[in-house]
Design an enzyme around this catalytic site. Structure first.
Site, PDB file in Angstrom:
ATOM      1  N   HIS A 202      22.732  17.795  -0.485  1.00  0.00           N
ATOM      2  CA  HIS A 202      23.495  18.910   0.083  1.00  0.00           C
ATOM      3  C   HIS A 202      23.796  20.003  -0.942  1.00  0.00           C
ATOM      4  O   HIS A 202      24.199  21.108  -0.587  1.00  0.00           O
ATOM      5  CB  HIS A 202      24.807  18.386   0.678  1.00  0.00           C
ATOM      6  CG  HIS A 202      25.209  19.102   1.931  1.00  0.00           C
ATOM      7  ND1 HIS A 202      24.896  20.416   2.182  1.00  0.00           N
ATOM      8  CD2 HIS A 202      25.913  18.675   3.007  1.00  0.00           C
ATOM      9  CE1 HIS A 202      25.387  20.773   3.359  1.00  0.00           C
ATOM     10  NE2 HIS A 202      26.012  19.738   3.881  1.00  0.00           N
ATOM     11  N   ARG A 203      23.592  19.719  -2.218  1.00  0.00           N
ATOM     12  CA  ARG A 203      23.785  20.752  -3.233  1.00  0.00           C
ATOM     13  C   ARG A 203      22.692  21.810  -3.155  1.00  0.00           C
ATOM     14  O   ARG A 203      22.889  22.953  -3.582  1.00  0.00           O
ATOM     15  CB  ARG A 203      23.806  20.128  -4.636  1.00  0.00           C
ATOM     16  CG  ARG A 203      24.994  19.216  -4.894  1.00  0.00           C
ATOM     17  CD  ARG A 203      24.846  18.492  -6.221  1.00  0.00           C
ATOM     18  NE  ARG A 203      23.688  17.591  -6.218  1.00  0.00           N
ATOM     19  CZ  ARG A 203      23.291  16.894  -7.284  1.00  0.00           C
ATOM     20  NH1 ARG A 203      23.957  17.005  -8.436  1.00  0.00           N
ATOM     21  NH2 ARG A 203      22.246  16.093  -7.202  1.00  0.00           N
TER      22      ARG A 203
END
Length: 227
Positions: A202-203
């Site tokens: 998700h980064r």
């Protein structure tokens, strides 16, 4: 009086983690620390099932690699490495394939997969997978991957979540192809369907980008193999 003490364990055999296994263990710890999410789609594998008729030396894995490479070119944000302070997107698709070898799980890489036709992919895949199972991979074979595929469908696994192959931003898990009753344009019919699950860091990725990639992938798998 009946003793409630736990029985003594028989002496076990300890095997130190060395080489590939030690590296894999360290990467697994790093992968679990990443904030990941999972997206799953159903893919019609009708055209994929024709692979032998189109290219006798090719397999379903080769079609998956080709489709993934093309989808990575369409959605390049997924073709990335995640660092501590940066995300690096690559112009070429270097696709890794998870293979169980004598020294544990390895992920040999098919470099520049987007530039290879199905027959060339099959030749490259047969070479690296064969050497992976013999424990004869070189450092070049296992470095530089930008995306990975783990296929447990041939083992009867219907659906699963793959662990990130850090520092890659995503990995695809491929489940078994089964006949399912679906609604077609002229009514219900049977189709060979496989669940594809994308694990995303998700980064680097959000749900919309992951969904865009999976939609591109499903489209590539449904396209005529000769195209």
């Amino acid at each position: 009086m009946v003793s409630t003490a736990a029985p003594a364990l028989a002496e076990g055999v300890s095997t130190p983690l060395t080489g590939i296994r030690r590296t894999a263990a360290r990467r697994m710890v790093q992968a679990w620390q990443a904030p990941v999410f999972h997206l799953t789609v159903e893919a019609d594998m009708t055209e994929v099932g024709r692979v032998k008729a189109v290219s006798p030396g090719a397999t379903v894995t080769d079609v998956l690699v080709r489709a993934a490479a093309r989808a990575l070119m369409a959605v390049p944000e997924v073709n990335a490495h995640v660092g501590e302070h940066e995300v690096t997107v690559f112009p070429n698709a270097h696709v890794g394939i998870a293979v169980a070898g004598p020294k544990g799980l390895t992920v040999p890489v098919i470099h520049d997969a987007e530039a290879l036709d199905l027959a060339s992919l099959a030749e490259r895949r047969a070479d690296v997978v064969g050497r992976a199972r013999e424990g004869a991979l070189t450092r070049q074979d296992i470095t530089g991957g930008t995306f990975s595929i783990s296929n447990l469908g041939m083992m009867g696994i219907a659906r699963f979540d793959a662990i990130l192959n850090v520092p890659q931003a995503a990995i695809l898990a491929v489940g078994a192809t089964t006949q399912r009753h679906v609604m077609g344009p002229d009514g219900p019919l049977w189709r060979p369907i496989a669940d594809l699950t994308l694990t995303c860091d998700h980064r680097a990725l959000d749900g919309a980008t992951g969904a865009q990639f999976l939609n591109a992938l499903v489209g590539e798998l449904a396209a005529p193999l000769g195209s």
